[in-house]
Design a protein around this motif. Structure first.
Motif, PDB file in Angstrom:
ATOM      1  N   ASP A 102       0.890  -1.360   0.049  1.00 20.73           N
ATOM      2  CA  ASP A 102       0.188  -0.049   0.046  1.00 20.73           C
ATOM      3  C   ASP A 102       0.878   1.220   0.131  1.00 20.73           C
ATOM      4  O   ASP A 102       0.511   2.245  -0.757  1.00 20.73           O
ATOM      5  CB  ASP A 102      -0.900  -0.084   0.962  1.00 20.73           C
ATOM      6  CG  ASP A 102      -1.930  -1.069   0.888  1.00 20.73           C
ATOM      7  OD1 ASP A 102      -2.174  -1.427  -0.110  1.00 20.73           O
ATOM      8  OD2 ASP A 102      -2.561  -1.214   2.067  1.00 20.73           O
ATOM      9  N   LYS A 105       2.026   2.416  -3.569  1.00 19.79           N
ATOM     10  CA  LYS A 105       0.972   3.011  -4.328  1.00 19.79           C
ATOM     11  C   LYS A 105       1.140   4.515  -4.532  1.00 19.79           C
ATOM     12  O   LYS A 105       1.627   5.316  -3.563  1.00 19.79           O
ATOM     13  CB  LYS A 105      -0.193   2.635  -3.982  1.00 19.79           C
ATOM     14  CG  LYS A 105      -0.751   1.215  -4.180  1.00 19.79           C
ATOM     15  CD  LYS A 105      -2.228   1.076  -3.705  1.00 19.79           C
ATOM     16  CE  LYS A 105      -2.606  -0.392  -3.883  1.00 19.79           C
ATOM     17  NZ  LYS A 105      -3.927  -0.414  -3.171  1.00 19.79           N
ATOM     18  N   LYS A 109      -3.184   7.008  -7.331  1.00 22.93           N
ATOM     19  CA  LYS A 109      -3.984   5.660  -7.313  1.00 22.93           C
ATOM     20  C   LYS A 109      -4.600   5.572  -5.892  1.00 22.93           C
ATOM     21  O   LYS A 109      -5.843   5.251  -5.787  1.00 22.93           O
ATOM     22  CB  LYS A 109      -2.844   4.693  -7.581  1.00 22.93           C
ATOM     23  CG  LYS A 109      -3.440   3.279  -7.693  1.00 22.93           C
ATOM     24  CD  LYS A 109      -2.532   2.192  -8.261  1.00 22.93           C
ATOM     25  CE  LYS A 109      -3.165   1.017  -8.590  1.00 22.93           C
ATOM     26  NZ  LYS A 109      -2.332   0.013  -9.062  1.00 22.93           N
ATOM     27  N   LYS A 110      -4.065   6.188  -4.941  1.00 27.50           N
ATOM     28  CA  LYS A 110      -4.556   6.098  -3.649  1.00 27.50           C
ATOM     29  C   LYS A 110      -6.169   6.936  -3.623  1.00 27.50           C
ATOM     30  O   LYS A 110      -7.241   6.355  -2.977  1.00 27.50           O
ATOM     31  CB  LYS A 110      -3.724   6.372  -2.545  1.00 27.50           C
ATOM     32  CG  LYS A 110      -2.619   5.555  -2.177  1.00 27.50           C
ATOM     33  CD  LYS A 110      -1.628   6.119  -0.998  1.00 27.50           C
ATOM     34  CE  LYS A 110      -0.309   5.654  -0.773  1.00 27.50           C
ATOM     35  NZ  LYS A 110       0.325   6.138   0.154  1.00 27.50           N
ATOM     36  N   GLU A 113      -8.790   5.078  -5.601  1.00 26.07           N
ATOM     37  CA  GLU A 113      -9.238   4.026  -4.847  1.00 26.07           C
ATOM     38  C   GLU A 113     -10.233   4.712  -3.720  1.00 26.07           C
ATOM     39  O   GLU A 113     -11.339   4.032  -3.262  1.00 26.07           O
ATOM     40  CB  GLU A 113      -8.146   3.237  -4.277  1.00 26.07           C
ATOM     41  CG  GLU A 113      -7.464   2.475  -5.342  1.00 26.07           C
ATOM     42  CD  GLU A 113      -6.093   1.389  -4.677  1.00 26.07           C
ATOM     43  OE1 GLU A 113      -6.011   1.745  -3.621  1.00 26.07           O
ATOM     44  OE2 GLU A 113      -5.650   0.712  -5.367  1.00 26.07           O
ATOM     45  N   LYS A 119     -13.870  -0.184  -9.539  1.00 24.20           N
ATOM     46  CA  LYS A 119     -12.161  -0.178 -10.058  1.00 24.20           C
ATOM     47  C   LYS A 119     -11.887   0.696 -11.321  1.00 24.20           C
ATOM     48  O   LYS A 119     -12.731   1.014 -11.910  1.00 24.20           O
ATOM     49  CB  LYS A 119     -11.776  -1.538 -10.497  1.00 24.20           C
ATOM     50  CG  LYS A 119     -11.943  -2.480  -8.978  1.00 24.20           C
ATOM     51  CD  LYS A 119     -11.316  -3.886  -9.521  1.00 24.20           C
ATOM     52  CE  LYS A 119     -11.621  -5.063  -8.297  1.00 24.20           C
ATOM     53  NZ  LYS A 119     -11.168  -6.115  -8.646  1.00 24.20           N
TER      54      LYS A 119
END
Length: 125
Positions: A102, A105, A109-110, A113, A119
């Motif tokens: 995690d 990333k 991207k975090k 999400e 997705k």
């Protein structure tokens, strides 16, 4: 003879420890799964190559009893980096590896999400 082999392997599986910190990556769990596949019929399973089966069993016994660790003792219980066995076990734990993944990333991207319910791959379809 297959029944004897089956009982020996089963006993080894019972003795083999399961590491809870390595969920789905544990050698003991993998071994149990492979034994279940190989001996589907239990004691009645027909073994195609008994010699190979015996060699695999003996190899697993040597791993389980730390044969080579005892045969070739190390001077120190650390690696060249100075990391101890306990530190390695902690680092290789599933939870720690997930946290490290995690951390790798990127920020974008975090955020995606966090704010997207679906997705990001589904957006391009």
């Amino acid at each position: 003879m297959a029944a004897t082999r089956y009982r020996r392997v089963l006993k080894l599986c019972e003795e083999w420890p399961v590491e809870e910190t390595k969920r789905q990556r544990d050698l003991g769990g993998f071994l149990r799964q492979r034994v279940a596949q190989a001996f589907r019929e239990g004691e009645n399973t027909q073994i195609a190559d008994p010699e190979t089966c015996d060699r695999m069993y003996e190899s697993l016994v040597r791993i389980h009893t730390n044969y080579y660790k005892n045969k070739y003792p190390r001077l120190k219980d650390t690696t060249f980096t100075g990391v101890t066995v306990e530190d390695c076990k902690m680092i290789l734990a599933t939870d720690i590896l997930k946290q490290m993944e995690d951390m790798k990333k990127g920020t974008w991207k975090k955020l995606r999400e966090k704010f997207y319910a679906k997705k990001p791959d589904e957006d391009s379809k």
